[in-house]
Design a protein around this motif. Sequence first.
Motif: not given
Length: 682
Positions: A273-279, A296-307
Motif C-alpha cells: 500500500l505505502n509503496q503504491m501510495r508514493a507511486a 485512474v491508477p491500477e493497483l498491484d494484485h500480484t505482490s506478496f499480499w495478492s490483494d
Amino acid sequence: MKFLPSSSSALPLELAASSLSDQQDSETSTSSAAGASIERRRAAESLFLSDSADGRGDSTLALQNERAEQIPSPSTTLLASASTPGTQKGLPKPGDSSEAIALDGPLGEAAQAAAAVAGAEAAASAVIGAAGAGRGRAGRNEGEGEALQGVGLHSGPSGSSLVIPTLTVAASNAELSTSPPSASSSSSFPPPPSSASSPSSSSLMLPSAIGASWTSGFNASGSHAPRRSSEKLLWRSPKVEHIEQCIARSKTHKVPAKSATNGYLLVTANGGLNQMRAAICDMVAVARIMNATLVVPELDHTSFWSDPSEFEDIFDLEHFIATLKDDIRVVRELPRRVAHRRVLEKFPISWSPFSYYREDLLLRLKKHRVMRFPLTDSRLANNGMPESIQRLRCRANYRALRYTDTISRVASNLVARMRRLGPYIALHLRYEKDMLAFTGCDHGLMHWESGELRAMRLNNSRWKEKDIDGAARRTEGACPLTPKETALFLRAMGFPNKTVIYIAAGDIYGSKGLAELTRYYPNTFTHSTLATAEELAALGGFQNRLAAVDYTVAVESDVFAYTYEGNMARAVQGHRRFEGHRKTIIPDREAVVRLIDQFKTGEISWNTFRKQIRKQHKGRVGGPHQREAGENPKLEENFYANPLPGCMCEVIRQPGKAVRACRMEGGQRKCREVAEEEEAYI
C-alpha cells in the motif's frame, strides 16, 4: 478466577537471564571467565525487568520462565466482549462496580473496568513485595484505590494465596460484575499474552498492567495524563519554530485545459500500500510534467499480499479527482476515440529527473497518444524538481489521497480506543515474512524458519540477491529489529512496562510471534485484537485495507517508532513531519544491535546500555531538518520521508516586520520578504 500463590518469591536472576537469551546463548562455557561474564549479564538483565532500573520506581513486570517451571505474572486479565459497543456512563471509583462507564466500544469498557480493580492490583503488588523477602521491588501503588470486595486470602494445598476476582465486562448490556472464587478456578495466573493465546476478533484481552498503576492517571474526563514530568518527556514532540506547510498553488499556476492534453497515461502502482501510495503521487506529478491525462491508477494484485482491491476500494476516488482538477486531468478509463490505439509500454528509469519526462518521454507520448507504465515505484527523483512539482506531490499525498469512508471510520474507532488508554506508541514492527526473506535476516529464528525464508527468496524471480549473509547484515544495521530487540530498545529509551503499544504491521513471522515483545509490554494491541468482528468484516480481510487502517492509527499516535526503514516507515514519518513534526523515534539499528550484543554478553551493564541508547537517539525523534541530495538517489533521504524542502517552508513572522520566507538553495539559506497577498501562497 485468578490466584496469586503466596509462595511466590522475587524473580530469580536465572529467570531474568533465560528470558532474554537466544537459543545460542544457552550454551554456556566451562571457563571461569565465561562464567563471570554470564553472571554479570544475569545481574544486568535483572535490572531490565524492573521499571526502577531507570529510577522511575514503577511496578516490576514479572516474566514467564522459559524453562519447565512457570513463574506466573502478577496480573489480572480482563475480558471484554466486542460484539456490541457499550453505552455506559460515568467514571467509577476504584472498587465501585455499580457506576456506569461513559465510553463506547469494548476497549473503552475494558479500560474503565481496569480502573475498578485498582485496589486489587495494589493489594497484589503488596503481596508480591512481601513474598519477595526484599528481593526485587513491588509496585508502588499505595493510595491508588481501595480494594474490591471479594479480594481476600484463599486457602489451598500450598497455603494461603491472594484471590483477585475476575472482572467481566459484557458489551451487550454493559454491566460490571465480580466473580467470587470457585473450585474450578485456576490456581495460577495465565502466561503473558502471546500470539498463541491472543483473543479472537470477537473478544478483547486487556492486560492487567493497565490496572492500578496505569488507570490511576485517568482524569475526570476519561483522558490520560502522565503522572510524572519524566513520563511527559517521553511523549513530547520535538520543538519546531517557523516551519509551516506550503503546498498552495502559485499565483502563476495554470489550470490544464480540457482539450489540450498531450496524451493518456496508464499506470500500475506496484508493491504494498505505502509503496503504491508514493507511486501514485509521483505519477500525478509526471502527468503534470507531460501535460498528460491520467487514467485512474491500477493497483498491484500480484505482490506478496495478492490483494484484489481496486483504487476506489481503498481511496475516495471522487475526492481524488476533485482535489486535483486544477492540476491534472483524471479520467476513469480511456475515451473511445483512443481506446483502439496501440499502447506504448515503457518502464521509466528509476529516480528520473524532470527533463527525462519533459523531453524524452513526452515526444513518445505525443506520437503514440497512449502510454503505459507497468512499474511506477521510485521513478521520480527526490530532489532537483521545480518547486511547483514538489508541492503537487504533497497535495496529492496529503490532500487528494483520502481513504474511503469505511476505512476512515474503522481507523477513527481504533484511534479513539487507544486514546482512552492514554498516550500510545504506534510501532511498525517490520518483522514480517516477506521482509525477512527479502533481506535474508533470520536472527533469533528456528533453523526450519530460516530455511523457509531462503526458499521464498530463491523462488521470487524479482528479488535479485539470493545468497545473503544475514548475520553480517544484522551487524551492519541492515536487518529489522526482532521483537525482543525492540523490547530492549524501547525499555532503554525509558518507556515503562505499562506503555500502551499499537502494532502497525502485518503478521509477525516466527513461532514466537509477538511473545517476546508482549512479555515486557503486555498492553500491546493490533488491528485484529482491537477492532470488533463487524469492523474487520467490513474491511474484508484484505491486507491493503488493513494497512490503510494501520497507517492512520500510526499517523495519529503520540509516538511513532519503527524497526526498519521501509515504505511504511518513510510514509508515516513524512506525514507526521508534515503535520507538525510529531515525535517519531528513528532507530540507529547498527548502534542498537551492537549495544544489545554487548549487554547480553555482559560487556556492559544495563545502566551503561540505557545511557548509550539514549545518547545515540537524542536527536533522532523526527525534528525538522533540510533534506539534501546525495550522490546516490537510493541512499539519500526519501522525499516522502521528509518533505522539507518542497512542502514545508521556514517562515519568520515578527510583529511590526515583514514576513520572510526562507529555503535552502545550493547549500545556502536564502530568505525573501513576502508581501501580504503572498501569505496564502506560503
